[in-house]
Every structure is written in C-alpha cells, then in structure tokens.
Design a protein around this motif. Structure first.
Motif: not given
Ligand SMILES: [Zn+2]
Length: 151
Positions: A82-86, A96-101
């Motif tokens: 998990f991570h936050t998008h602050p 979610p970013s393309p990189q996250d996916i």
């Molecule tokens: Zn992200």
C-alpha cells in the motif's frame, strides 16, 4: 501445505492492517503543507496474522519498494502492499498511476495479490491483472472519524 492467498476483505478486516494504514495516512500529511508519500508491505506472519511493515519515506510523490522476487519481506509472506497519494491539489492525480498498475501486473511477488492506494477521498485496490476498483471512501475504510471520536 500451501497457504491460500487472503481476500481483499480479509486484509481490510485486520485491525493491525487498518491501524498501520491509518498511521501512514496521518504521517503523509495528506492535502497538507508537507505531503510525504508513505506505505509499505502487507504480510502474513508465522501465526497467520496480517500486519503491515512500513517502508522508509523518501519523497513527496514517490516511494520505493525493494524487489522481493521470492515473495518474502523480512522473512514474512507478502500478501499485499500500500501507499498514499498525499498530494491533493488539482494538478495531482488521486487514482493509481500507470506505474502503480504496472508494478502489480509485472511484479506480483513484490507487490502482493492486493495493492492499495490511499488518496484523500478514495481508497483504491489494484489486482494482479491491473484492474483498479474503488474500495470505498478513505475516511470510512480507515475509520478516520472513529479515531477522532475515540482517541
Ligand atoms: Zn502511486
């Protein structure tokens, strides 16, 4: 004997997981003056309990996950991440970013079967096919209101 991977609901039913995610969210200063991306791994320990292990934060808009091609982190089975998008300003994407996916699709051993992205408004899930769904409102999933009422 092979362990079944937990469902998304099983992970989010863990008080330890929710508590760690809530601490990461608060430490991120979401929408604040000094946003910092926070997150980590969700693991299953030897007693079959789920918990989170936070990774060191390094930047306002990224977080590095060490490659764990054996599916283990600190000797424990990775079941998610998990991570936050602050950054909540209009110029920042919340989802979610393309990189996250891409990470969930190409590095399933490292990211686990469930990746969660926590933005100010919505709490997202990414599976290993790269499918993104909204689990719910972040405040509800992390029980942010309850924390304020019952510190
Ligand atoms: Zn992200």
């Amino acid at each position: 004997m092979k362990n079944e991977k937990p469902t998304r609901s099983e992970l989010l039913a863990s008080r330890s997981v929710i508590s760690e995610m809530r601490q990461a969210y608060v430490a991120s200063d979401v929408g604040g003056l000094h946003p910092t991306e926070q997150g980590g791994f969700l693991v299953r320990d030897a007693q079959a309990n789920f918990t989170a292990i936070r990774l060191p934060a390094s930047a306002s808009d990224s977080l590095s996950f060490p490659l764990c091609s054996n599916g283990l982190f600190q000797g424990q089975e990775i079941v998610g991440s998990f991570h936050t998008h602050p950054n909540a300003g209009p110029e920042w994407r919340q989802e979610p970013s393309p990189q996250d996916i891409r990470l969930s699709k190409e590095y399933p051993e490292t990211m686990g079967v469930h990746q969660f992205v926590i933005s100010r408004e919505d709490f997202y899930h990414i599976d290993n096919d790269g499918l993104v769904t909204v689990v719910g409102r972040t405040a509800e999933v992390l029980k942010l209101g309850d924390e304020e009422l019952n510190p």
